[in-house]
Motif scaffolding. Structure first.
Motif, PDB file in Angstrom:
ATOM      1  N   ALA A  33      -9.956  -3.398   3.629  1.00  0.00           N
ATOM      2  CA  ALA A  33      -8.636  -3.364   3.004  1.00  0.00           C
ATOM      3  C   ALA A  33      -8.765  -2.665   1.649  1.00  0.00           C
ATOM      4  O   ALA A  33      -9.486  -3.147   0.778  1.00  0.00           O
ATOM      5  N   THR A  34      -8.106  -1.538   1.520  1.00  0.00           N
ATOM      6  CA  THR A  34      -8.167  -0.790   0.264  1.00  0.00           C
ATOM      7  C   THR A  34      -7.288  -1.451  -0.797  1.00  0.00           C
ATOM      8  O   THR A  34      -6.455  -2.316  -0.504  1.00  0.00           O
ATOM      9  N   PHE A  35      -7.466  -1.002  -2.022  1.00  0.00           N
ATOM     10  CA  PHE A  35      -6.636  -1.432  -3.153  1.00  0.00           C
ATOM     11  C   PHE A  35      -5.158  -1.262  -2.809  1.00  0.00           C
ATOM     12  O   PHE A  35      -4.355  -2.176  -2.986  1.00  0.00           O
ATOM     13  N   ASN A  36      -4.803  -0.108  -2.283  1.00  0.00           N
ATOM     14  CA  ASN A  36      -3.419   0.191  -1.958  1.00  0.00           C
ATOM     15  C   ASN A  36      -2.891  -0.729  -0.860  1.00  0.00           C
ATOM     16  O   ASN A  36      -1.823  -1.327  -1.000  1.00  0.00           O
ATOM     17  N   THR A  37      -3.632  -0.863   0.222  1.00  0.00           N
ATOM     18  CA  THR A  37      -3.181  -1.683   1.347  1.00  0.00           C
ATOM     19  C   THR A  37      -3.041  -3.146   0.948  1.00  0.00           C
ATOM     20  O   THR A  37      -2.049  -3.805   1.285  1.00  0.00           O
ATOM     21  N   LEU A  38      -4.003  -3.669   0.229  1.00  0.00           N
ATOM     22  CA  LEU A  38      -3.952  -5.069  -0.196  1.00  0.00           C
ATOM     23  C   LEU A  38      -2.742  -5.334  -1.099  1.00  0.00           C
ATOM     24  O   LEU A  38      -2.026  -6.329  -0.920  1.00  0.00           O
ATOM     25  N   ASN A  39      -2.502  -4.449  -2.044  1.00  0.00           N
ATOM     26  CA  ASN A  39      -1.361  -4.617  -2.941  1.00  0.00           C
ATOM     27  C   ASN A  39      -0.038  -4.466  -2.205  1.00  0.00           C
ATOM     28  O   ASN A  39       0.903  -5.236  -2.444  1.00  0.00           O
ATOM     29  N   GLN A  40       0.064  -3.491  -1.306  1.00  0.00           N
ATOM     30  CA  GLN A  40       1.294  -3.330  -0.528  1.00  0.00           C
ATOM     31  C   GLN A  40       1.599  -4.598   0.261  1.00  0.00           C
ATOM     32  O   GLN A  40       2.748  -5.049   0.311  1.00  0.00           O
ATOM     33  N   TRP A  41       0.584  -5.164   0.871  1.00  0.00           N
ATOM     34  CA  TRP A  41       0.743  -6.372   1.673  1.00  0.00           C
ATOM     35  C   TRP A  41       1.225  -7.531   0.805  1.00  0.00           C
ATOM     36  O   TRP A  41       2.203  -8.211   1.137  1.00  0.00           O
ATOM     37  N   ALA A  42       0.552  -7.768  -0.295  1.00  0.00           N
ATOM     38  CA  ALA A  42       0.913  -8.890  -1.164  1.00  0.00           C
ATOM     39  C   ALA A  42       2.319  -8.742  -1.727  1.00  0.00           C
ATOM     40  O   ALA A  42       3.032  -9.732  -1.931  1.00  0.00           O
ATOM     41  N   SER A  99      -2.692  -9.889  -6.372  1.00  0.00           N
ATOM     42  CA  SER A  99      -2.499  -9.727  -4.931  1.00  0.00           C
ATOM     43  C   SER A  99      -3.441 -10.622  -4.141  1.00  0.00           C
ATOM     44  O   SER A  99      -3.030 -11.243  -3.158  1.00  0.00           O
ATOM     45  N   VAL A 100      -4.700 -10.691  -4.559  1.00  0.00           N
ATOM     46  CA  VAL A 100      -5.649 -11.581  -3.892  1.00  0.00           C
ATOM     47  C   VAL A 100      -5.149 -13.023  -3.964  1.00  0.00           C
ATOM     48  O   VAL A 100      -5.122 -13.743  -2.956  1.00  0.00           O
ATOM     49  N   ALA A 101      -4.722 -13.444  -5.134  1.00  0.00           N
ATOM     50  CA  ALA A 101      -4.220 -14.811  -5.310  1.00  0.00           C
ATOM     51  C   ALA A 101      -2.972 -15.049  -4.457  1.00  0.00           C
ATOM     52  O   ALA A 101      -2.834 -16.108  -3.819  1.00  0.00           O
ATOM     53  N   TYR A 129     -11.105  -0.296  -9.738  1.00  0.00           N
ATOM     54  CA  TYR A 129      -9.827  -0.759  -9.192  1.00  0.00           C
ATOM     55  C   TYR A 129      -9.578  -2.234  -9.497  1.00  0.00           C
ATOM     56  O   TYR A 129      -8.454  -2.634  -9.781  1.00  0.00           O
ATOM     57  N   VAL A 130     -10.604  -3.051  -9.427  1.00  0.00           N
ATOM     58  CA  VAL A 130     -10.380  -4.479  -9.624  1.00  0.00           C
ATOM     59  C   VAL A 130     -10.056  -4.824 -11.078  1.00  0.00           C
ATOM     60  O   VAL A 130      -9.658  -5.952 -11.362  1.00  0.00           O
ATOM     61  N   GLN A 131     -10.192  -3.863 -11.986  1.00  0.00           N
ATOM     62  CA  GLN A 131      -9.782  -4.079 -13.373  1.00  0.00           C
ATOM     63  C   GLN A 131      -8.268  -4.039 -13.525  1.00  0.00           C
ATOM     64  O   GLN A 131      -7.721  -4.524 -14.518  1.00  0.00           O
ATOM     65  N   HIS A 132      -7.590  -3.453 -12.552  1.00  0.00           N
ATOM     66  CA  HIS A 132      -6.125  -3.413 -12.576  1.00  0.00           C
ATOM     67  C   HIS A 132      -5.615  -4.823 -12.307  1.00  0.00           C
ATOM     68  O   HIS A 132      -6.013  -5.459 -11.324  1.00  0.00           O
ATOM     69  N   ARG A 133      -4.751  -5.321 -13.162  1.00  0.00           N
ATOM     70  CA  ARG A 133      -4.308  -6.720 -13.058  1.00  0.00           C
ATOM     71  C   ARG A 133      -3.639  -7.053 -11.726  1.00  0.00           C
ATOM     72  O   ARG A 133      -3.694  -8.189 -11.269  1.00  0.00           O
ATOM     73  N   GLN A 134      -3.016  -6.075 -11.098  1.00  0.00           N
ATOM     74  CA  GLN A 134      -2.324  -6.361  -9.841  1.00  0.00           C
ATOM     75  C   GLN A 134      -3.296  -6.758  -8.734  1.00  0.00           C
ATOM     76  O   GLN A 134      -2.932  -7.523  -7.850  1.00  0.00           O
TER      77      GLN A 134
END
Length: 181
Positions: free
Chosen positions: A83-92, A133-135, A124-129
Protein backbone atom coordinates in the motif's frame (compact mmCIF):
# COMPACT_ATOMS: atom_id res chain seq x y z
CA UNK A 1 -13.07 -25.09 2.94
CA UNK A 2 -11.53 -22.71 0.40
CA UNK A 3 -11.63 -19.05 1.30
CA UNK A 4 -11.46 -16.20 -1.15
CA UNK A 5 -8.66 -13.66 -0.75
CA UNK A 6 -8.81 -10.37 -2.56
CA UNK A 7 -5.15 -9.52 -3.00
CA UNK A 8 -4.76 -5.87 -3.93
CA UNK A 9 -1.52 -4.12 -4.77
CA UNK A 10 -0.45 -0.60 -5.53
CA UNK A 11 2.57 0.64 -7.45
CA UNK A 12 5.46 0.02 -5.08
CA UNK A 13 8.42 -2.18 -6.06
CA UNK A 14 7.31 -5.31 -4.11
CA UNK A 15 4.27 -5.64 -6.38
CA UNK A 16 6.51 -7.11 -9.08
CA UNK A 17 6.73 -10.29 -6.96
CA UNK A 18 2.96 -10.73 -6.78
CA UNK A 19 2.98 -14.06 -8.66
CA UNK A 20 5.03 -15.64 -5.86
CA UNK A 21 2.62 -14.14 -3.30
CA UNK A 22 -0.34 -15.61 -5.17
CA UNK A 23 1.32 -19.04 -5.18
CA UNK A 24 2.02 -18.77 -1.43
CA UNK A 25 -1.59 -17.77 -0.75
CA UNK A 26 -2.86 -20.65 -2.89
CA UNK A 27 -0.61 -23.05 -0.99
CA UNK A 28 -2.35 -21.80 2.15
CA UNK A 29 -5.69 -22.80 0.59
CA UNK A 30 -6.88 -19.41 -0.66
CA UNK A 31 -8.73 -18.78 -3.91
CA UNK A 32 -6.99 -15.53 -4.95
CA UNK A 33 -8.50 -12.64 -6.90
CA UNK A 34 -5.93 -10.02 -7.90
CA UNK A 35 -6.72 -6.31 -8.08
CA UNK A 36 -4.24 -3.56 -8.84
CA UNK A 37 -4.10 0.20 -8.95
CA UNK A 38 -3.92 1.49 -12.54
CA UNK A 39 -0.20 2.25 -12.21
CA UNK A 40 0.55 -1.18 -10.76
CA UNK A 41 -1.41 -2.74 -13.63
CA UNK A 42 0.72 -0.75 -16.07
CA UNK A 43 3.89 -1.97 -14.32
CA UNK A 44 2.71 -5.58 -14.67
CA UNK A 45 1.08 -5.19 -18.08
CA UNK A 46 3.11 -7.94 -19.75
CA UNK A 47 2.24 -10.37 -16.92
CA UNK A 48 -1.50 -9.71 -16.58
CA UNK A 49 -2.64 -12.66 -18.72
CA UNK A 50 -0.32 -15.01 -16.83
CA UNK A 51 -1.53 -13.67 -13.48
CA UNK A 52 -5.15 -14.20 -14.56
CA UNK A 53 -4.30 -17.77 -15.55
CA UNK A 54 -2.53 -18.31 -12.22
CA UNK A 55 -5.52 -17.12 -10.19
CA UNK A 56 -8.27 -18.40 -12.48
CA UNK A 57 -9.89 -14.96 -12.32
CA UNK A 58 -9.51 -11.80 -14.38
CA UNK A 59 -7.06 -9.27 -12.95
CA UNK A 60 -8.97 -6.06 -12.22
CA UNK A 61 -7.88 -2.45 -11.95
CA UNK A 62 -11.06 -0.70 -13.08
CA UNK A 63 -14.62 -0.65 -11.85
CA UNK A 64 -17.02 -2.81 -13.83
CA UNK A 65 -19.72 -1.08 -15.84
CA UNK A 66 -23.26 -0.84 -14.44
CA UNK A 67 -25.17 -4.03 -15.16
CA UNK A 68 -22.07 -6.15 -15.71
CA UNK A 69 -21.95 -9.26 -13.53
CA UNK A 70 -19.15 -9.50 -11.01
CA UNK A 71 -16.42 -11.83 -12.26
CA UNK A 72 -15.13 -12.64 -8.78
CA UNK A 73 -16.59 -14.62 -5.87
CA UNK A 74 -17.29 -12.72 -2.65
CA UNK A 75 -14.26 -12.02 -0.48
CA UNK A 76 -13.67 -13.72 2.83
CA UNK A 77 -10.64 -11.52 3.52
CA UNK A 78 -8.89 -8.60 1.80
CA UNK A 79 -5.16 -7.92 1.76
CA UNK A 80 -3.91 -4.62 0.34
CA UNK A 81 -0.15 -4.80 0.00
CA UNK A 82 1.99 -3.09 -0.93
CA UNK A 83 0.00 0.00 0.00
CA UNK A 84 1.63 3.22 -1.16
CA UNK A 85 1.43 6.57 0.62
CA UNK A 86 -1.14 7.71 -1.92
CA UNK A 87 -3.33 4.60 -1.76
CA UNK A 88 -3.33 4.46 2.04
CA UNK A 89 -4.27 8.12 2.36
CA UNK A 90 -6.98 7.89 -0.31
CA UNK A 91 -8.50 4.93 1.51
CA UNK A 92 -8.46 6.57 4.93
CA UNK A 93 -9.96 9.77 3.51
CA UNK A 94 -12.61 7.93 1.47
CA UNK A 95 -11.42 8.93 -2.01
CA UNK A 96 -12.57 5.97 -4.06
CA UNK A 97 -11.67 6.87 -7.63
CA UNK A 98 -9.45 3.77 -7.88
CA UNK A 99 -11.12 0.36 -8.01
CA UNK A 100 -9.00 -1.20 -5.25
CA UNK A 101 -9.55 1.77 -2.92
CA UNK A 102 -13.29 1.62 -3.53
CA UNK A 103 -13.44 -2.09 -2.73
CA UNK A 104 -11.42 -1.80 0.50
CA UNK A 105 -13.43 1.25 1.60
CA UNK A 106 -16.68 -0.61 1.00
CA UNK A 107 -15.20 -3.72 2.61
CA UNK A 108 -15.07 -1.88 5.93
CA UNK A 109 -18.81 -1.31 5.79
CA UNK A 110 -19.42 -4.90 4.72
CA UNK A 111 -17.29 -6.05 7.67
CA UNK A 112 -14.91 -8.04 5.47
CA UNK A 113 -11.75 -8.74 7.49
CA UNK A 114 -9.04 -6.55 6.01
CA UNK A 115 -5.30 -6.22 6.45
CA UNK A 116 -2.89 -3.83 4.82
CA UNK A 117 0.85 -3.38 4.83
CA UNK A 118 2.34 -0.11 3.61
CA UNK A 119 5.41 0.27 1.50
CA UNK A 120 6.58 3.83 2.00
CA UNK A 121 9.91 5.49 2.62
CA UNK A 122 10.92 7.42 5.72
CA UNK A 123 10.41 10.78 3.98
CA UNK A 124 6.73 10.05 3.25
CA UNK A 125 5.99 9.02 6.81
CA UNK A 126 7.10 12.48 7.99
CA UNK A 127 3.95 13.88 6.38
CA UNK A 128 1.39 14.21 9.17
CA UNK A 129 -1.41 12.71 7.09
CA UNK A 130 0.31 9.33 6.95
CA UNK A 131 0.09 8.67 10.70
CA UNK A 132 -3.46 10.05 10.72
CA UNK A 133 -4.43 7.65 7.94
CA UNK A 134 -2.86 4.66 9.70
CA UNK A 135 -4.71 5.58 12.90
CA UNK A 136 -7.99 6.12 11.04
CA UNK A 137 -7.82 2.75 9.30
CA UNK A 138 -6.98 1.00 12.57
CA UNK A 139 -9.95 2.72 14.25
CA UNK A 140 -12.17 1.36 11.47
CA UNK A 141 -10.98 -2.19 12.19
CA UNK A 142 -8.33 -2.60 9.51
CA UNK A 143 -5.21 -4.42 10.64
CA UNK A 144 -2.33 -2.19 9.54
CA UNK A 145 1.04 -3.94 9.57
CA UNK A 146 3.24 -0.91 10.06
CA UNK A 147 6.14 -0.50 12.45
CA UNK A 148 7.45 -3.29 14.64
CA UNK A 149 5.94 -6.58 13.48
CA UNK A 150 5.15 -5.15 10.04
CA UNK A 151 6.71 -2.90 7.44
CA UNK A 152 9.44 -0.55 8.63
CA UNK A 153 10.18 2.37 6.28
CA UNK A 154 13.55 2.72 4.62
CA UNK A 155 15.37 5.89 3.61
CA UNK A 156 14.40 7.32 0.20
CA UNK A 157 16.20 5.45 -2.55
CA UNK A 158 17.24 2.67 -0.17
CA UNK A 159 14.32 0.32 -0.78
CA UNK A 160 14.79 -3.42 -0.59
CA UNK A 161 11.74 -4.83 -2.39
CA UNK A 162 12.97 -8.42 -2.10
CA UNK A 163 12.92 -7.99 1.70
CA UNK A 164 9.30 -6.81 1.83
CA UNK A 165 7.72 -9.03 4.52
CA UNK A 166 4.98 -10.60 2.40
CA UNK A 167 4.84 -13.59 4.78
CA UNK A 168 3.65 -11.29 7.60
CA UNK A 169 0.84 -9.97 5.42
CA UNK A 170 -0.29 -13.45 4.40
CA UNK A 171 -0.03 -14.71 7.99
CA UNK A 172 -2.29 -11.85 9.11
CA UNK A 173 -4.78 -12.46 6.29
CA UNK A 174 -4.93 -16.12 7.19
CA UNK A 175 -5.41 -15.33 10.88
CA UNK A 176 -8.18 -12.72 10.41
CA UNK A 177 -9.94 -14.96 7.91
CA UNK A 178 -10.44 -17.36 10.80
CA UNK A 179 -7.39 -19.60 10.60
CA UNK A 180 -6.20 -21.98 7.97
CA UNK A 181 -8.02 -21.73 4.68
Amino acid sequence: MTRTLYLFGSAAPPVVDVAKVIEDAQARGFDVCLGLTPTAARWLEESLDGLAALTGHPVRWEYKLPGQPDAWPKADVILLAPATFNTLNQWALGFTEKFVVGVVAEGIGKQIPTVTMPCVNAAYVQHRQFERSVAELREMGVEVLYGEGGFVPNQPGQGKPKEYPWHLALDAAERIAGGAA
